[in-house]
Each structure stands twice: as structure tokens, then as C-alpha cells.
Design an enzyme around this catalytic site. Structure first.
Site, PDB file in Angstrom:
ATOM      1  CE  LYS A  64     -45.872   4.899  91.889  1.00  0.00           C
ATOM      2  NZ  LYS A  64     -46.128   4.645  90.474  1.00  0.00           N
ATOM      3  NE  ARG A  65     -54.245  11.418  94.456  1.00  0.00           N
ATOM      4  CZ  ARG A  65     -55.784  12.214  94.004  1.00  0.00           C
ATOM      5  NH1 ARG A  65     -55.434  13.098  93.155  1.00  0.00           N
ATOM      6  NH2 ARG A  65     -56.463  12.100  94.998  1.00  0.00           N
ATOM      7  CG  HIS A  81     -57.143   6.446  81.335  1.00  0.00           C
ATOM      8  ND1 HIS A  81     -55.698   6.857  80.637  1.00  0.00           N
ATOM      9  CD2 HIS A  81     -57.907   7.124  80.283  1.00  0.00           C
ATOM     10  CE1 HIS A  81     -55.909   7.708  79.791  1.00  0.00           C
ATOM     11  NE2 HIS A  81     -56.967   8.057  79.350  1.00  0.00           N
ATOM     12  CE  LYS A  86     -51.714   5.210  91.949  1.00  0.00           C
ATOM     13  NZ  LYS A  86     -51.070   5.430  90.338  1.00  0.00           N
ATOM     14  CE  LYS A 111     -44.806  11.885  83.354  1.00  0.00           C
ATOM     15  NZ  LYS A 111     -45.843  12.115  84.210  1.00  0.00           N
ATOM     16  CB  THR A 123     -47.172   8.319  82.797  1.00  0.00           C
ATOM     17  OG1 THR A 123     -48.106   9.027  84.007  1.00  0.00           O
ATOM     18  CG2 THR A 123     -48.061   7.980  81.726  1.00  0.00           C
TER      19      THR A 123
END
Ligand code: F58
Length: 827
Positions: free
Chosen positions: A561-562, A370, A567, A673, A669
Site C-alpha cells: 500500500k502507499r 474517503h 498505515k 483483495k 481495499t
């Protein structure tokens, strides 16, 4: 020992509880009295939640018993999914939906003056995961049940899950997640099963009674694993699978001798030490910390799980059937100690030889990677490993010796390659490389998006891909449509049922038929109305629970998200600062009011991530205080992002921010969504974004930024300061930020963030800034064309069928696990 009273045929026990409102009501009341010993005058909301949950659980158990019996009697291959994390989310709503009981529950509660929504809200979710990886495991368990594939999900029953995030004065505060404090009605503890797991001690070569030499490991300490099972069903008449999470217990309640000698502290010590193993989820999503405990946790749960599989197998078969009976999936390397542990059990406990044991082992395991981030690739310091797991280290050495022999034979004289491939990193402090261990023992190795799987083959596991190209494959992630559309977006779900038919969720590929309706103006109007109502609901909830104001008519732009540098929440914030600067300068940048919403947790010891959280709040406060700006631009932070709040957020987003540095996000992911719920994506060509863009069409996706390849090419010569020379406006923004414009009284507060961008900018924020701003301008222009936006939104939802976890699980089932559905007859 099992008892088989002849008079008690299982058929007689097969009592199917009714699915009508009257039986549900009767059970609900019975549970209140006989399970909780309460009566209405003293019952709390939690009592009612528990009563309903117990009544629903009975209906799950019925399916579970049926499924278990069918599996027990048949000769099916079962999937054992090993994952250190499961981010399950609340269970009540989903179980009601899957059992088709929602209407009955709602109406029977209504007649009692209770609200189903209140009881659903009461549930505390089990936060037994950090983020995407844990949530993926949960989506996969949901799909395994939906597709009638026999599976057991094994993991750890952490007493405390991921911390609860509170915000005080703009700062993240971590609070212990006491998710079990009001009881967990979904789990069933199996008292008769307890698996001993050893740690420490020493090994010795001994001769057994038949004269064979064996290794004898005498551990210094034993911890017991005790299972807690949670049944999981899919929609309709699905089978039931279960999650078996291990809690830790001491072999003796306390040291009786010490107790009698009056040393109460010592008496209880051993017990505490054992129980610590399953105490808390490793809260860190990037750096190695709490190493030893983490290693113990991993060994603990994989050993329990393998012992459990063997126990199940030996009820009917022999140990040699192990690989025919079980496909074991490693959800990242966290459970990869299962490899030496399975070898140990086969060699030392069941007396098989090396080759046969290795044959079984390599037929069982599949490994999913991952991450490519070097700091997240697991390695264990050798001395610690040797002390804690001496027998396992011997086995790893032997695996390595044989493996390196193979490498030498293929590439004679290539000592650099041997060093690179070895399971032991010999440089500096020696360590065990878990990704190498997982790769050597697995028949299939997969990444989680096309791009990621390709990079995995070319970079991190290149040597292994050269040796065994046939082992490598890709399975792009997917998400549970039941939870993230059916359950969480009831308005859209109803509209889609009307257009596509009641059973559209059973075959997500059927979503594509929605594309045929894109030109239908009436439908587009209703599509927009759904989004608008969802935004209103979210605004009302934010106002009610957090006192946050949100304008449902603004473009709702979300990054949930985290919090992590890769990110790039800070890239998003720089764009906000850019917009704010324009507003202050009186440049009517756009007439689209925008709300930029952030949600996400920062690892407790990740300094820059926590600083980014502070920056979100600082910027939010500054803009909200400025009457020129606040009607056009707002920044909102929703604390404590978890499955429950995610379900509230996804349905109302207009724009989904998927802006990671290309090559760093394995898949994502959340991107799926959001798009499923009709948000358009602004994103880089990273992870599954690439496939999402292909699916929805480039014209319906706002793409910007450097590609993974471009980043790789520029890495060696990248000079972030040179970006400022090209873009003085950006320089100005950074200057303002670094000099305290958003932190009055603390002018230096954000300097470390600015310094990190100027000095190193490891995630190419500055390099991508201008392209991002321009792309956001395209977003704003597009948003003004309401009918274009609605059509693009519909096209996004229509193209998401591929990103269902059902599709992903079908791929694993046929290409990795070689398992087939088993039909369980349910009355
Ligand atoms: C995530 N990994 C990936 N790790 O970052 C994401 O791209 C992907 O979509 C997702 O897995 C599912 O494949 C992730 O969430 C963790 O949280 C680890 C937990 C244990 C500590 C190290 C990080």
C-alpha cells in the site's frame, strides 16, 4: 451538426466482429498492416500488442455503439461518476476475459509463434491515480458495466500519471511516468467535441435583452477540454460504458501575431500554459502542494464534464430534465467544484432562477468521503480562489448565506456553530471548505466502511449530520472480483469454478458455498497447492526481474500500500527487528521461516515516508548479510507497486498486514483483495477490517491493538516515552535503530524516525507494539497447523462475497443514485 443520410440505416453499420479464433487472427494481422503499417520482419513486441489491442477494441466498440444507441433512445437515468483519479490497470487481459476471447487469442497467437502472456506483459498501465481512491473508481466503473447500469466516468487524461518508483541504494527515486509514449490503443479521441473552461477575469451585473439582470463573467483565459474515451465492458453479454477523460488544449494553436513578429517563444507560451493543466497527476497523498494547478485541474474537468452532460441532454430533452437524467457522484471533494459550476451554468447560461437551479443541483449530487485525516480535507485559500474563479466564489457565498440562514433558524444564537459550519473558514488565512460545500449540496453523503461512516457522522461532519441525519449513509467499499480473482489468480479461479460452478463470479455472494467444503481434506490439499504454486511463480518472477530471492516455503507476509505513517509500515519493521534480535540472541522464537514483503510508493515530499522506505532496505540488507538470520527471516521490497504488480502479489500472500492506527484508514481495499485470495489478515479494528473480521469470523482473523475509541480517549494524555518504561525490549530496539545499527556510516540516518516516535508518536506505534508482537506469535503458532491454516484461508475467501464492488455498486444504485439496469440487446 449531425447528418442523417437516409440510405445509411444504422443497422447496416452494426457489424459484429467475430469472436472465433479465425476472425480474431484475420483482424490481428489486418491491424498490423493497416493500423500500424508494419510487417512481421520489422514488427516489435509493442506492434503485436497494439495489433491485438486494436482487434479487441473493435469488439468492445461494437457493444459500445449498441449500448450508446439504447441509452440514447431510452429515458434512463445515467450515472456520471466524477473522479480526479482512475487507477485502471492494464486493459488487454481483462477485456479478453470479459469478451470470452482469451482461449481464442492464445491459440491463434500460438499458431503465429507469439505468446499472449508476453503481449499482456507489454501493456503499460495508465497510472492515473495515487492509490485506493483511484483504484476504487476503476473497480466501480468495471462493476457499473457488469451490472448493466448506464454510466460515464469523467476524469482527467493526465499525460503523466503517478511517478514510477525506482530504488537506488535503498532510496526511492521518482521517474516520470511516460505511459503514453508507445501509444494507447484503448482510447478514442473525439475531435468534434471541445469544451471551453474559463479562468480569472471579472464579473459584472448586466441586463439581458428581456430586461432581466444577470451576472456576466468575462474570464481572462480559456482552456479547451478535449475528450478521450475508453470503453469498458463487464463479463458475458454486458453493456459497454466508457470513461471520458479530458485532455487540455489551447483555443488557438499559437499566437499568430506574435509568431509573425518573430516572437516564437511568446507564440507558443499560451499553448504550453493551457496544456499544463492535464500534464501531471497530483502526486501527493497527504499535503497540499502545487495548489493552484490542482485547483485549475479540478475546475477544468468538472466544467468539461457538466458541459458534456448538458450537450448530451439537449440532444433530446430540455435543461429542466437535468436531474431526472443524471445522478452525479463526487468521488471525494476533488470534483466538488461541480456544485458551483452547475449552478453557474444553470443560472448564467440557461437563465434559470436560483431556487430552480438549486433544486436541480441538490437532486443530482451524492458525495463520498474517503478520509478523516485533517490534513487531507481539502480547503482552498480564499484569495487564490477569488482570483481564479471569481464567479464561482460569488455563487459559493450565496450558497453559504442561504445555508447559514437555515442553521440560524434551527439553532438561534449559536454563533460558534455558524463558524464551524460555514463554507468559509474565517480563522487565520481565510479558505473555502470543500467538504462543507459538498455536504450542503448533496442529497446523500457516505463514508466507505461502517466504522468510517460512523466517525464521519460523529466528528468531521457532525454538525451536518445533526442538521440532516437522513442524508448520511454508509456504503462499504468493494473490489472487482473479475480483476482481482478471475484475472489475477487463474489457479484459484479454476478451482473455484470446479467447486462452485462456472458462473460463480457473476454472483459473488455464492462464494459462501465454499464454506461447506472446508472439511474436505482433498480440497484443502489442492487449496494449499494453489497457494504454493502462486508463491513459486512470484519467486520466479522476482528472481528474473529484480534478482530478489524468495523462499516459497516461508510464511509470506505482505504489506502492500502507499507508505504512510498512519498505515504503520514502521510498526511492521519494529516487529522484524524484534524477530531479528531474538534470532541473534539464539532464542528460537519460532521455527517458521518468514518473508516480510513490502511494496508501496511514498509521496515525493513526505520525508518520514521516504525514510521508512530506506529503513525497509537497510533492514533487508542487514538481515540478508547475516547467515544466522537469513534462512529464517527475510525482508523484501518490491519496487513500483501498481495495479500490474499488485495482481502478481495478492495471489501468493499467506498473511495480509492491515495494521493502521484505528480510526485512520477509511476503509482499505487491499485488505479485501488479499483475503479474497485466501490470505489471513493481521489487523487492527480499523476501516473495513472490522467488517471483514465479522464476515470471516473472529477466530480466522488476527486482531490486535487499541480501538478507535481507546485511541481517541488516550489522545490527550498519550506519552510515548512512558511505553518504553513498560517495555524495555522496545526501548532497546529503538535505541539500536536510532544509534545507527542499521545504517553503518550514517549513524544519524534513522534518528528522525525514532525521535518522531519518542516525542509524539501521532499514530500510536509504541502503544500498539507489544500487542502486535503477541498477535504475530499467534500467527506463527497457527501457521504451523497446516490444516487449520488452509481451512481458515478457505473461510476467508468464502466470506468475501460482501466485499465485491458489484455489491457496493448495487447499494449506490438503489440507495444513492436511483438508477436501474438497462438491457442492451447484443446478438
Ligand atoms: C483512500 N483514500 C483511503 N486517497 O485512504 C482508503 O482507506 C480507502 O479504502 C480508499 O480511499 C477508497 O475509499 C485515498 O486513496 C487518495 O489517494 C487521495 C488522492 C488525492 C490527494 C489526497 C489523497
Amino acid at each position: 451538426m449531425t447528418l442523417r443520410p437516409r440510405a445509411l440505416e444504422l443497422e447496416e453499420l452494426d457489424l459484429a466482429p467475430g469472436l472465433d479464433a479465425a476472425s480474431l487472427r484475420a483482424d490481428f494481422l489486418r491491424k498490423l498492416y493497416f493500423e500500424l503499417a508494419k510487417f512481421p520482419a520489422v514488427a516489435t513486441r509493442n506492434d503485436y500488442y497494439l495489433s491485438l489491442a486494436y482487434a479487441v477494441r473493435d469488439r468492445l466498440l461494437h457493444r459500445w455503439v449498441r449500448s450508446a444507441r439504447t441509452y440514447f433512445e431510452g429515458r434512463h437515468r445515467t450515472v456520471a461518476y466524477l473522479s480526479a483519479e482512475y487507477l485502471l490497470g492494464p486493459q488487454l487481459g481483462l477485456n479478453l476475459m470479459h469478451l470470452g476471447l482469451e482461449t481464442q487469442a492464445r491459440s491463434m497467437l500460438d499458431t503465429l509463434g507469439l505468446s499472449l502472456d508476453d503481449l499482456i506483459e507489454q501493456e503499460e498501465e495508465p497510472g492515473l491515480g495515487n492509490g485506493g481512491l483511484g483504484r476504487l473508481a476503476a473497480c466501480f466503473m468495471e462493476s457499473l458495466a457488469a451490472l448493466h447500469l448506464p454510466a460515464i466516468g469523467y476524469g482527467i487524461r493526465y499525460e503523466y500519471g503517478i511517478f514510477d518508483q525506482e530504488i537506488r541504494d535503498g532510496r526511492q527515486i521518482e521517474r516520470t511516468d511516460r505511459w503514453l509514449r508507445l501509444g494507447n490503443p484503448w482510447e478514442i479521441r473525439r475531435y468534434e467535441i471541445a469544451c471551453p473552461v474559463g479562468f480569472g477575469g471579472s464579473t459584472q451585473r448586466v441586463q439581458d435583452s428581456s430586461g432581466n439582470w444577470r451576472m456576466l463573467w468575462t474570464p481572462e483565459r480559456i482552456v479547451l477540454g478535449v475528450p478521450y474515451d475508453t470503453p469498458l465492458v463487464g463479463p458475458g453479454k454486458s453493456n459497454a460504458n466508457f470513461l471520458r477523460l479530458w485532455g487540455a488544449a489551447a483555443p488557438e494553436e499559437f499566437d499568430l501575431e506574435a509568431f509573425q513578429a518573430g516572437d516564437y517563444r511568446r507564440a507558443a507560451d499560451a499553448k504550453l500554459q493551457s496544456e499544463n493543466i492535464a500534464k501531471i497527476l497530483y502526486p501527493n497523498d497527504h499535503t497540499p502542494a502545487g495548489k493552484r494547478l490542482r485547483l485549475e485541474q479540478q475546475m477544468f474537468f468538472v466544467s468539461c464534464s457538466l458541459q458534456d452532460l448538458m450537450r448530451l441532454l439537449l440532444q433530446r430533452g430540455t435543461i429542466r430534465d437535468f436531474a431526472d437524467k443524471f445522478a452525479i457522484q463526487l468521488n471525494d471533494t476533488h470534483p466538488s467544484l461541480a456544485i458551483p459550476e452547475l449552478m453557474r451554468l444553470l443560472l448564467d447560461q440557461h437563465g434559470l432562477g436560483w431556487d430552480e437551479s438549486w433544486g436541480i443541483t441538490t437532486r443530482c449530487f451524492g458525495y463520498t468521503n474517503h478520509t478523516l485525516l485533517p490534513e487531507a480535507l481539502e480547503v482552498w485559500p480564499l484569495p487564490m480562489f477569488a482570483r481564479l474563479l471569481p464567479r464561482h466564489l460569488e455563487i459559493i457565498y450565496e450558497i453559504n448565506r442561504r445555508f447559514l440562514e437555515q442553521v440560524s433558524a434551527r439553532f438561534p444564537g449559536d454563533s460558534a456553530r455558524l463558524r464551524r459550519c460555514s463554507l468559509i473558514d474565517e480563522q487565520g488565512e481565510k479558505s473555502v471548505r470543500m467538504a462543507h460545500l459538498a455536504s450542503v449540496a448533496s442529497h446523500t453523503i457516505n463514508g466507505v466502511s461502517e466504522l468510517h461512516s460512523g466517525l464521519l457522522r460523529e466528528t468531521v461532519l457532525a454538525d451536518f449530520a445533526e442538521l440532516w441525519p437522513e442524508r448520511f449513509t454508509n456504503v462499504t467499499n468493494g473490489v472487482s472480483f473479475g480483476r482481482f480473482l478471475g484475472l489475477s489468480n487463474p489457479r484459484l479461479h479454476a478451482l473455484l469454478r470446479e467447486v462452485l460452478g462456472d458462473r460463480y463470479l457473476a454472483d459473488p455472494a455464492g462464494l459462501e458455498r465454499l464454506a461447506e467444503h472446508v472439511g474436505d481434506a482433498g480440497l484443502a490439499e489442492r487449496w494449499r497447492a494453489v497457494k504454493r504454486s502462486n508463491k513459486q511463480d512470484l519467486a520466479a518472477w522476482l528472481q528474473r526481474t529484480l534478482g530478489i530471492r524468495l523462499d516459497p516455503d516461508s510464511l509470506l507476509d505482505m504489506q502492500c500500500k502507499r507508505i504512510h505513517e498512519y498505515k504503520r509500515q514502521h510498526l511492521n519493521l519494529l516487529h522484524v527487528l524484534y524477530l531479528y534480535q531474538r534470532i541473534r540472541a539464539g532464542i528460537p522464537a519460532s521455527s517458521v521461516p518468514r518473508t516480510v514483503l513490502f511494496a508501496g510508493k511514498a509521496a515525493p515530499d513526505y520525508f518520514l515516508a521516504k525514510l521508512i522506505v530506506r529503513l525497509v532496505h537497510a533492514v533487508a540488507t542487514t538481515i540478508a548479510a547475516d547467515p544466522r538470520a537469513r534462512e529464517l527471516l527475510r525482508v523484501v521490497f518490491v519496487p513500483d507497486f501498481n495495479v500490474k504488480s499488485a495482481q502478481r502479489l495478492y495471489p501468493s500472500a499467506d498473511l495480509s498486514e492491515q495494521i493502521s492506527t484505528a480510526g485512520r484508514e477509511a476503509s482499505g481495499t487491499g485488505n479485501m483483495k488479499f483475503a479474497l485470495n485466501g490470505a489471513l489478515t493481521i489487523g487492527t479494528l480499523d476501516g473495513a477490517n472490522v467488517e471483514i473480521r465479522e464476515a470471516v469470523g473472529a477466530e480466522n482473523f488476527f486482531r490486535f491493538g487499541l480501538t478507535a475509541q481507546e485511541i481517541e480517549q488516550r489522545a490527550a494524555s498519550y506519552e510515548p516515552r512512558a511505553e518504553l518504561a513498560r517495555d524495555p525490549e522496545l526501548g532497546q530496539l529503538l535505541h539500536e535503530l536510532g544509534s545507527g545499527a542499521f545504517s553503518p556510516g550514517e549513524p544519524e540516518l534513522f534518528a528522525p524516525l525514532v525521535r518522531s516516535l519518542l516525542d509524539r508518536d501521532p499514530f500510536f506505534v509504541l502503544a500498539d507494539f507489544r500487542a502486535y508482537v503477541q498477535c504475530q506469535e499467534r500467527v506463527e503458532r497457527a501457521y504451523q497447523d497446516r490444516s487449520w491454516w488452509a481451512a481458515a484461508s478457505m473461510r476467508n475467501t468464502a466470506a468475501m462475497g460482501h466485499f465485491s464492488s458489484d455489491r457496493a455498486i448495487r447499494e449506490y444504485a438503489s440507495r444513492v443514485w436511483h438508477v436501474t439496469p438497462v438491457d442492451v440487446s447484443l446478438p
